[in-house]
Design a protein around this motif. Sequence first.
Motif, short mmCIF file in Angstrom:
data_model
loop_
_atom_site.label_atom_id
_atom_site.label_comp_id
_atom_site.label_asym_id
_atom_site.label_seq_id
_atom_site.Cartn_x
_atom_site.Cartn_y
_atom_site.Cartn_z
N LEU A 220 35.78 -30.86 -34.18
CA LEU A 220 35.00 -32.03 -33.95
C LEU A 220 35.26 -33.21 -34.86
O LEU A 220 35.37 -34.46 -34.50
CB LEU A 220 33.46 -31.85 -33.94
CG LEU A 220 32.87 -31.20 -32.47
CD1 LEU A 220 31.26 -31.10 -32.57
CD2 LEU A 220 33.57 -31.76 -31.13
N ALA A 221 35.09 -32.89 -35.95
CA ALA A 221 35.20 -33.90 -37.29
C ALA A 221 36.91 -34.25 -37.14
O ALA A 221 37.08 -35.63 -37.25
CB ALA A 221 35.12 -33.52 -38.54
N VAL A 222 37.91 -33.47 -37.03
CA VAL A 222 39.18 -33.71 -36.71
C VAL A 222 39.28 -34.69 -35.57
O VAL A 222 40.41 -35.83 -35.73
CB VAL A 222 39.81 -32.54 -36.43
CG1 VAL A 222 41.55 -32.85 -36.22
CG2 VAL A 222 39.90 -31.48 -37.74
N LEU A 223 38.78 -34.64 -34.65
CA LEU A 223 38.91 -35.24 -33.53
C LEU A 223 37.96 -36.61 -33.32
O LEU A 223 38.03 -37.32 -32.47
CB LEU A 223 38.48 -34.49 -32.06
CG LEU A 223 39.45 -33.46 -31.73
CD1 LEU A 223 38.87 -32.74 -30.60
CD2 LEU A 223 40.91 -33.90 -31.40
N GLN A 226 32.17 -35.91 -33.51
CA GLN A 226 30.96 -35.16 -33.80
C GLN A 226 29.69 -35.57 -33.11
O GLN A 226 28.73 -34.80 -33.17
CB GLN A 226 30.86 -35.31 -35.38
CG GLN A 226 30.54 -36.54 -35.94
CD GLN A 226 31.82 -37.43 -36.35
OE1 GLN A 226 32.96 -37.03 -36.11
NE2 GLN A 226 31.74 -38.80 -37.11
N ASP A 227 29.79 -36.76 -32.58
CA ASP A 227 28.39 -37.25 -31.89
C ASP A 227 28.34 -36.59 -30.80
O ASP A 227 27.01 -36.59 -30.25
CB ASP A 227 28.56 -38.73 -31.85
CG ASP A 227 28.56 -39.62 -33.16
OD1 ASP A 227 27.99 -39.13 -34.18
OD2 ASP A 227 29.10 -40.81 -33.02
N CYS A 236 30.25 -30.69 -40.44
CA CYS A 236 31.23 -30.28 -40.12
C CYS A 236 32.12 -29.70 -41.06
O CYS A 236 33.17 -28.85 -40.94
CB CYS A 236 31.93 -31.31 -39.30
SG CYS A 236 31.12 -32.03 -37.75
N TYR A 237 31.79 -30.51 -42.32
CA TYR A 237 32.67 -29.92 -43.50
C TYR A 237 32.47 -28.43 -44.13
O TYR A 237 33.23 -27.99 -44.91
CB TYR A 237 33.03 -31.24 -44.62
CG TYR A 237 33.62 -32.21 -44.07
CD1 TYR A 237 35.11 -32.39 -44.80
CD2 TYR A 237 33.27 -33.26 -43.39
CE1 TYR A 237 36.22 -33.36 -44.42
CE2 TYR A 237 33.98 -34.35 -43.19
CZ TYR A 237 35.49 -34.52 -43.33
OH TYR A 237 36.19 -35.49 -42.99
N VAL A 238 31.35 -28.35 -43.96
CA VAL A 238 30.61 -27.23 -44.64
C VAL A 238 30.35 -26.03 -43.51
O VAL A 238 30.21 -24.81 -43.97
CB VAL A 238 29.18 -27.51 -45.41
CG1 VAL A 238 29.95 -28.34 -46.59
CG2 VAL A 238 28.39 -27.79 -44.48
N SER A 239 30.44 -26.33 -42.24
CA SER A 239 30.11 -25.27 -41.40
C SER A 239 30.90 -23.94 -41.25
O SER A 239 30.46 -22.83 -41.06
CB SER A 239 30.15 -25.88 -39.85
OG SER A 239 31.29 -26.12 -39.84
N PRO A 240 32.09 -24.03 -41.74
CA PRO A 240 32.90 -22.74 -41.75
C PRO A 240 32.62 -21.81 -42.60
O PRO A 240 32.89 -20.66 -42.59
CB PRO A 240 34.40 -23.34 -42.11
CG PRO A 240 34.29 -24.54 -41.61
CD PRO A 240 33.14 -25.12 -41.73
N LEU A 241 31.74 -22.21 -43.71
CA LEU A 241 31.15 -21.12 -44.65
C LEU A 241 30.29 -20.03 -43.85
O LEU A 241 30.17 -19.12 -44.56
CB LEU A 241 30.28 -21.78 -45.62
CG LEU A 241 31.26 -22.90 -46.65
CD1 LEU A 241 30.10 -23.56 -47.63
CD2 LEU A 241 32.25 -22.08 -47.53
N ALA A 242 29.98 -20.55 -42.89
CA ALA A 242 28.97 -19.54 -42.26
C ALA A 242 29.90 -18.15 -41.62
O ALA A 242 29.16 -17.20 -41.70
CB ALA A 242 28.19 -20.19 -40.86
#
Length: 266
Positions: A220-223, A226-227, A236-242
Amino acid sequence: MNNFFLYLRYISISLKSQMQYKVSFLLQVLGQLLGTGIEFFGIWALFSRFNSIGTWTLSEVALFYGMVNISFACADALGRGFDSFGRIIKNGDFDRLLLRPRATVLQLLGTEFTLKRLGRLSQGIAVMWWSLSTLHISFSIKILWLLGTSFIGAIALFLGIVIVQATITFWTIESLEIMNILTYGGVETAQYPFSIYTKWFQRFFTYFIPLACVSYFPLLAVLEKQDTFSVPLWFCYVSPLAGILFLIVALQLWKLGERYYCSTGS
């Protein structure tokens, strides 16, 4: 470092064994490529008929499709030992792994590195490259971070799911096919934006199985959309840590399962 070099040795042996029959290997890769190609052809046919899904275009959906297929191809190649763990349990072969002075996780990861997944991998890369070029997204530090963390997080998540499936086998003996809902079904789900699904489905794949965290929010941040999901940009920058956290939890469950292993009795 000793474990790392041992793992590389495992991979080397696996690759040599698979390349003994080169024609068979090439046909398997081609089969994977054609199979995933037909999947994307279905998505293209859908968009050629309806032009868009909500606010999403084919180029944007192709980004989700490419990323999840690249990640799953790598995770599937790495985790084949866990995927076939039911057979190892039933044959009593797990006893042999326990007798070796190395972690069972390392040994199962090194059981087989499935090279035929190159078909899905190459097809995913081609689709994602087409998406990025069509959308005119340049490779800045920000974009590389988002794509890189999404890739790593998704691999960790899919590996974690396969490890959980293998852990359950300690009690069920037979591998539960229902877990494929989360692996292959998860791939099918993540090929489309999560905003098109119902709320309960979004919550399940965000809070319980964090598939949206690794394959949706960063993209979403790439595109710069995000809204669409009402999430802050920093998330969006830290969510992949999940995905990495899910893998850590899965490994802890694996250790618990090992304690209750009772062998075959033979």
